[in-house]
Design an enzyme around this catalytic site. Structure first.
Site, PDB file in Angstrom:
ATOM      1  N   GLU A  98       3.483  24.387  21.637  1.00  0.00           N
ATOM      2  CA  GLU A  98       2.775  24.413  20.356  1.00  0.00           C
ATOM      3  C   GLU A  98       1.941  23.145  20.307  1.00  0.00           C
ATOM      4  O   GLU A  98       2.457  22.061  20.009  1.00  0.00           O
ATOM      5  CB  GLU A  98       3.768  24.471  19.183  1.00  0.00           C
ATOM      6  CG  GLU A  98       4.586  25.745  19.114  1.00  0.00           C
ATOM      7  CD  GLU A  98       3.738  26.978  18.813  1.00  0.00           C
ATOM      8  OE1 GLU A  98       2.638  26.832  18.245  1.00  0.00           O
ATOM      9  OE2 GLU A  98       4.174  28.077  19.183  1.00  0.00           O
TER      10      GLU A  98
ATOM     11  N   CYS B 219      -1.386  20.233  12.292  1.00  0.00           N
ATOM     12  CA  CYS B 219      -1.898  20.840  13.524  1.00  0.00           C
ATOM     13  C   CYS B 219      -2.881  21.969  13.218  1.00  0.00           C
ATOM     14  O   CYS B 219      -3.905  22.099  13.866  1.00  0.00           O
ATOM     15  CB  CYS B 219      -0.755  21.346  14.392  1.00  0.00           C
ATOM     16  SG  CYS B 219       0.337  22.496  13.552  1.00  0.00           S
TER      17      CYS B 219
HETATM   18  P1  NAD Z   1       3.079  13.737  21.193  1.00  0.00           P
HETATM   19  O1  NAD Z   1       2.549  14.655  22.209  1.00  0.00           O
HETATM   20  O2  NAD Z   1       2.723  12.297  21.262  1.00  0.00           O
HETATM   21  O3  NAD Z   1       4.692  13.772  21.189  1.00  0.00           O
HETATM   22  C1  NAD Z   1       5.412  14.936  20.933  1.00  0.00           C
HETATM   23  C2  NAD Z   1       6.835  14.761  21.413  1.00  0.00           C
HETATM   24  O4  NAD Z   1       6.849  14.669  22.835  1.00  0.00           O
HETATM   25  C3  NAD Z   1       7.535  13.511  20.908  1.00  0.00           C
HETATM   26  O5  NAD Z   1       8.871  13.819  20.564  1.00  0.00           O
HETATM   27  C4  NAD Z   1       7.497  12.576  22.117  1.00  0.00           C
HETATM   28  O6  NAD Z   1       8.541  11.629  22.135  1.00  0.00           O
HETATM   29  C5  NAD Z   1       7.652  13.586  23.238  1.00  0.00           C
HETATM   30  N1  NAD Z   1       7.185  13.123  24.553  1.00  0.00           N
HETATM   31  C6  NAD Z   1       6.267  12.169  24.839  1.00  0.00           C
HETATM   32  N2  NAD Z   1       6.115  12.071  26.192  1.00  0.00           N
HETATM   33  C7  NAD Z   1       6.930  12.990  26.760  1.00  0.00           C
HETATM   34  C8  NAD Z   1       7.196  13.410  28.097  1.00  0.00           C
HETATM   35  N3  NAD Z   1       6.584  12.820  29.128  1.00  0.00           N
HETATM   36  N4  NAD Z   1       8.077  14.409  28.297  1.00  0.00           N
HETATM   37  C9  NAD Z   1       8.695  15.014  27.271  1.00  0.00           C
HETATM   38  N5  NAD Z   1       8.493  14.664  25.974  1.00  0.00           N
HETATM   39  C10 NAD Z   1       7.612  13.666  25.726  1.00  0.00           C
HETATM   40  O7  NAD Z   1       2.686  14.375  19.794  1.00  0.00           O
HETATM   41  P2  NAD Z   1       2.863  13.753  18.348  1.00  0.00           P
HETATM   42  O8  NAD Z   1       1.867  12.639  18.203  1.00  0.00           O
HETATM   43  O9  NAD Z   1       4.302  13.473  18.081  1.00  0.00           O
HETATM   44  O10 NAD Z   1       2.448  14.980  17.410  1.00  0.00           O
HETATM   45  C11 NAD Z   1       1.128  15.245  17.047  1.00  0.00           C
HETATM   46  C12 NAD Z   1       0.572  16.386  17.863  1.00  0.00           C
HETATM   47  O11 NAD Z   1       1.394  17.545  17.697  1.00  0.00           O
HETATM   48  C13 NAD Z   1      -0.802  16.802  17.387  1.00  0.00           C
HETATM   49  O12 NAD Z   1      -1.610  17.130  18.491  1.00  0.00           O
HETATM   50  C14 NAD Z   1      -0.507  18.051  16.557  1.00  0.00           C
HETATM   51  O13 NAD Z   1      -1.596  18.896  16.396  1.00  0.00           O
HETATM   52  C15 NAD Z   1       0.596  18.667  17.348  1.00  0.00           C
HETATM   53  N6  NAD Z   1       1.369  19.616  16.526  1.00  0.00           N
HETATM   54  C16 NAD Z   1       1.321  20.944  16.831  1.00  0.00           C
HETATM   55  C17 NAD Z   1       2.027  21.844  16.048  1.00  0.00           C
HETATM   56  C18 NAD Z   1       2.010  23.324  16.355  1.00  0.00           C
HETATM   57  O14 NAD Z   1       2.887  24.013  15.869  1.00  0.00           O
HETATM   58  N7  NAD Z   1       1.078  23.827  17.135  1.00  0.00           N
HETATM   59  C19 NAD Z   1       2.765  21.396  14.967  1.00  0.00           C
HETATM   60  C20 NAD Z   1       2.786  20.055  14.675  1.00  0.00           C
HETATM   61  C21 NAD Z   1       2.086  19.157  15.485  1.00  0.00           C
END
Ligand code: NAD
Length: 456
Positions: free
Chosen positions: A210, A244
């Site tokens: 997502e 998002c």
């Molecule tokens: P992010 O990608 O920085 O982090 C998301 C999660 O991934 C965090 O828990 C982080 O600790 C983890 N993570 C980071 N590196 C990793 C790795 N190498 N392996 C596994 N996990 C890892 O995103 P964010 O800043 O927390 O969230 C914002 C983003 O999420 C925006 O792009 C937003 O649009 C998206 N989002 C999408 C939805 C949806 O349903 N499509 C919903 C909410 C947010």
């Protein structure tokens, strides 16, 4: 053994118990957890507000939406996934064919910070309802909300650790991805999704992503402009633009462009706190790029974005190759560009690497529906924004950099299960083709029937 591995091990034995319970027993327990969340909504919303900087009311709305989904998943899992008979077709008419969707085992859920309840529960609730144990890694920005949700589970459903939390930054997420869980449900940015997918490829762990979005709103000349402007303001500036599937781009038919801009400008008020220290700099860079390429700021300016707080920025006539148009901004800014026709609006809306959702404002229901079908997105909302988010029976997910796979709805339940096909032979076939000593006369007769059925 790392803490993540130990947690996944515990989840394995919990998954055997939980998976063996059956839908009715799971539903009772899921609804107990739901009631716990509903009764403690004030406490949970206060924690979300504290960790994210959103208002208590916005946090409560988030919990309400999450609870609706949990309720739906609990009540519908049996119907969607349970064993059912399907037609066995001509060649296997002597068999009874059944289909059932069985649990995968342990699902690892990696969540973001912007909706720390609604977003991860979109995976957690559906994975649990499908009979899996879950290990949840919340965002490092919202760890206490994640821990609260698992504690609430333990209080409502004491016994086996069916829902557990592991805390930490990306490295904890990476460990969970490596741990041998049966599926990863990742919500976050496309950049991180790429890393998660690379790791999943090493272990052949299935993945649902997502991702982010650059959602467009299309405003037709016949639209209710007041309603469209209100929706654009809510979808673009609500939660400090950190949604998002929020609105980031608006394409307005030229004949109503000045009126729409004026109405939106009047609604673009209110300073908000951004959740992370890094985000305001990204938002400012997008605004500066749009202005340096010839866009104009109708409301706000780069200085509207300080180190932590942001006030809405409305940008007009922004070149389509500006990063304010091509990249996810994730701040309270809206790019509002004029178009000559709905067809042009569709082309521009689709000219994005993202494809999460969209909204269309028009009084012509037929034209709006036709426009929605031409959009390369996983969801669309007509005469409202985010209408689909509160409909639990609808799937949610995107295409392109917005991800793949679906959470929510029947598709969301199936996402966390494996289809198992079972046939039971009731009697020997009169024309048995599945034997080594097949009679050539029987084969000839079968071929005649085949030509009659498919060759005419
Ligand atoms: P992010 O990608 O920085 O982090 C998301 C999660 O991934 C965090 O828990 C982080 O600790 C983890 N993570 C980071 N590196 C990793 C790795 N190498 N392996 C596994 N996990 C890892 O995103 P964010 O800043 O927390 O969230 C914002 C983003 O999420 C925006 O792009 C937003 O649009 C998206 N989002 C999408 C939805 C949806 O349903 N499509 C919903 C909410 C947010």
């Amino acid at each position: 053994m790392t803490e993540v591995q130990a947690t996944v091990e515990k989840a394995r034995s919990a998954a055997r118990w939980w998976g063996g319970l059956g839908h009715r027993e799971r539903r009772t327990r899921l609804l107990a957890w739901k009631r716990h969340l509903a009764r403690h909504i004030g406490e949970l919303a206060a924690l979300v507000a504290e960790e994210t900087g959103k208002t208590q009311d916005d946090a409560a709305l988030e919990v309400m939406l999450a609870v609706e989904h949990l309720d739906w998943a609990a009540r519908n899992a049996g119907k969607v996934l349970g064993r059912r008979r399907v037609p066995s077709g001509m060649l296997a008419a002597n068999h009874v064919a059944t289909l059932e969707y069985l649990p995968l085992g342990v699902v690892g859920v990696i969540g973001p910070w912007n909706y720390p309840v609604y977003t991860p529960l979109g995976s957690v609730s559906y994975a649990l309802a499908a009979g899996n144990a879950v290990v949840f890694k919340p965002s490092e920005h919202t760890p206490r909300t994640g821990a609260w949700l698992a504690d609430a589970w333990a209080a409502a459903v004491p016994g086996e650790p069916v829902l557990q939390v592991v805390l930490g930054d990306g490295s904890a997420g990476a460990q969970l991805t490596w741990s041998g869980v049966d599926k990863i449900a990742f919500t976050g940015s496309a950049a991180t999704a790429r890393k998660v997918m690379a790791t999943c490829a090493e272990t052949l762990t299935p993945l649902v992503v997502e991702g982010g979005g650059k959602d467009a709103m299309i405003v037709a000349a016949d639209a209710d402009l007041d309603a469209a402007a209100r929706a654009a303001a809510f979808g673009g500036f609500g939660n400090a633009g950190q949604t998002c599937a929020g609105v980031e781009r608006v394409y307005v038919e030229r004949s109503v462009y000045p009126q729409f801009l004026a109405k939106l400008g009047a609604l673009a008020v209110g300073e908000q706190t951004m959740t992370t220290a890094e985000q305001p700099a990204i938002v400012r860079a997008h605004v500066e790029d749009a202005l340096s390429r010839g866009g104009r700021a109708v409301v706000g300016e780069p200085s509207s974005i300080t180190a932590r707080t942001v006030a809405p920025v409305v940008l007009a006539e922004v070149p389509e190759d500006s990063i304010a148009v091509t990249e996810e901004t994730f701040g309270p800014t809206l790019v509002v560009n004029p178009v000559d026709s709905l067809a042009e609006a569709i082309t521009l809306a689709n000219a994005s690497k993202y494809g999460l959702a969209a909204s269309i404002f028009s009084k012509n229901a037929h034209a709006a529906a036709a426009t929605a079908r031409k959009l390369r997105t996983g969801a669309a909302s007509v005469n409202a924004v985010l209408g689909f988010a509160g409909v639990p029976s609808l799937p949610f997910g995107g295409v392109g950099d917005s991800g793949f796979g679906r959470i929510h709805g029947a598709d969301g339940l199936r996402e966390f299960s494996r289809a198992q096909a079972v046939t039971r032979q009731r009697f020997a076939a009169p024309m048995d083709l599945m034997r080594l000593d097949r009679d050539p006369k029987v084969m000839r007769r079968a071929l005649t029937l085949f030509h009659l059925r498919h060759g005419r």
